[in-house]
Write an enzyme that holds these catalytic residues in place. Structure first.
Site, PDB file in Angstrom:
ATOM      1  N   HIS A  81      -5.981   5.049 -28.124  1.00 19.33           N
ATOM      2  CA  HIS A  81      -6.036   6.497 -27.878  1.00 19.33           C
ATOM      3  C   HIS A  81      -4.847   6.870 -26.995  1.00 19.33           C
ATOM      4  O   HIS A  81      -4.707   6.392 -25.874  1.00 19.33           O
ATOM      5  CB  HIS A  81      -7.357   6.823 -27.187  1.00 19.33           C
ATOM      6  CG  HIS A  81      -7.575   8.274 -26.947  1.00 19.33           C
ATOM      7  ND1 HIS A  81      -8.821   8.748 -26.593  1.00 19.33           N
ATOM      8  CD2 HIS A  81      -6.776   9.367 -26.992  1.00 19.33           C
ATOM      9  CE1 HIS A  81      -8.766  10.053 -26.433  1.00 19.33           C
ATOM     10  NE2 HIS A  81      -7.519  10.453 -26.670  1.00 19.33           N
TER      11      HIS A  81
ATOM     12  N   ILE B 140      -6.429  15.601 -32.012  1.00 20.44           N
ATOM     13  CA  ILE B 140      -7.107  16.734 -31.376  1.00 20.44           C
ATOM     14  C   ILE B 140      -6.143  17.351 -30.374  1.00 20.44           C
ATOM     15  O   ILE B 140      -5.495  16.647 -29.591  1.00 20.44           O
ATOM     16  CB  ILE B 140      -8.410  16.313 -30.671  1.00 20.44           C
ATOM     17  CG1 ILE B 140      -9.412  15.785 -31.685  1.00 20.44           C
ATOM     18  CG2 ILE B 140      -8.991  17.473 -29.869  1.00 20.44           C
ATOM     19  CD1 ILE B 140     -10.720  15.320 -31.088  1.00 20.44           C
TER      20      ILE B 140
ATOM     21  N   LEU C 241      -1.383  16.348 -27.160  1.00 22.14           N
ATOM     22  CA  LEU C 241      -1.949  16.044 -28.466  1.00 22.14           C
ATOM     23  C   LEU C 241      -2.574  14.658 -28.382  1.00 22.14           C
ATOM     24  O   LEU C 241      -1.890  13.685 -28.060  1.00 22.14           O
ATOM     25  CB  LEU C 241      -0.859  16.069 -29.538  1.00 22.14           C
ATOM     26  CG  LEU C 241      -1.273  15.652 -30.950  1.00 22.14           C
ATOM     27  CD1 LEU C 241      -2.288  16.631 -31.534  1.00 22.14           C
ATOM     28  CD2 LEU C 241      -0.037  15.546 -31.849  1.00 22.14           C
ATOM     29  N   HIS C 242      -3.881  14.589 -28.641  1.00 22.86           N
ATOM     30  CA  HIS C 242      -4.563  13.297 -28.700  1.00 22.86           C
ATOM     31  C   HIS C 242      -4.364  12.704 -30.093  1.00 22.86           C
ATOM     32  O   HIS C 242      -4.499  13.408 -31.087  1.00 22.86           O
ATOM     33  CB  HIS C 242      -6.082  13.468 -28.520  1.00 22.86           C
ATOM     34  CG  HIS C 242      -6.509  13.960 -27.196  1.00 22.86           C
ATOM     35  ND1 HIS C 242      -6.957  13.114 -26.210  1.00 22.86           N
ATOM     36  CD2 HIS C 242      -6.588  15.214 -26.692  1.00 22.86           C
ATOM     37  CE1 HIS C 242      -7.298  13.823 -25.148  1.00 22.86           C
ATOM     38  NE2 HIS C 242      -7.084  15.108 -25.418  1.00 22.86           N
ATOM     39  N   ILE C 243      -4.083  11.419 -30.149  1.00 14.25           N
ATOM     40  CA  ILE C 243      -4.098  10.678 -31.406  1.00 14.25           C
ATOM     41  C   ILE C 243      -4.852   9.387 -31.120  1.00 14.25           C
ATOM     42  O   ILE C 243      -4.596   8.730 -30.111  1.00 14.25           O
ATOM     43  CB  ILE C 243      -2.670  10.403 -31.955  1.00 14.25           C
ATOM     44  CG1 ILE C 243      -2.734   9.582 -33.241  1.00 14.25           C
ATOM     45  CG2 ILE C 243      -1.763   9.777 -30.923  1.00 14.25           C
ATOM     46  CD1 ILE C 243      -1.388   9.398 -33.945  1.00 14.25           C
TER      47      ILE C 243
END
Length: 130
Positions: free
Chosen positions: A37, A83, A97-99
């Site tokens: 994450h 997200i 920006l979450h990946i």
């Protein structure tokens, strides 16, 4: 007040940095959904998606695409989620920006409101003029 991201950029807070350039930094989330994450952020404290200059936005997308491939190669996930929150939903007051990799049974989920499934007509009306 400086944001957590700015503190990471200035090395006042330790983080596992995965990528860094003049404009963008990517680092491991300290409270990950799953291992792998990562947050991708501009170094400047732009608060929301709409505030990002086009060049910064474009670099974030290039980094996200590269990290997507690297996450797939490293973790072999069942999927990848992105997200990005704005307004009161952005707890950092700094665009990020979450990946993260997704796995069957990881229990990360989407909780919808109580409005339920809508007909095409209701959806069309709700979005008219948008």
């Amino acid at each position: 007040m400086t944001t957590i991201v700015q503190q990471i950029v200035s090395r006042d807070i330790e983080a596992v940095i995965i990528y860094e350039s003049e404009q963008v930094i990517a680092f491991a989330d300290h409270d990950p959904i799953n291992y792998g994450h990562i947050l991708i952020c501009p170094k400047e404290p732009y608060e929301s998606f709409i505030d990002l200059p086009a060049l910064v936005h474009d670099e974030i997308q290039v980094v996200a695409r590269d990290l997507y491939s690297r996450i797939v190669n490293k973790f072999n996930p069942d999927g990848i989620s992105f997200i990005q929150n704005n307004g009161k939903c952005n707890e950092l007051d700094h665009y990020h920006l979450h990946i993260f990799p997704r796995f069957d049974g990881d229990q990360f989920g989407w909780l919808s409101s109580d409005i339920g499934i809508q007909s095409i007509e209701v959806l069309r009306e709700s979005l008219s003029g948008l």
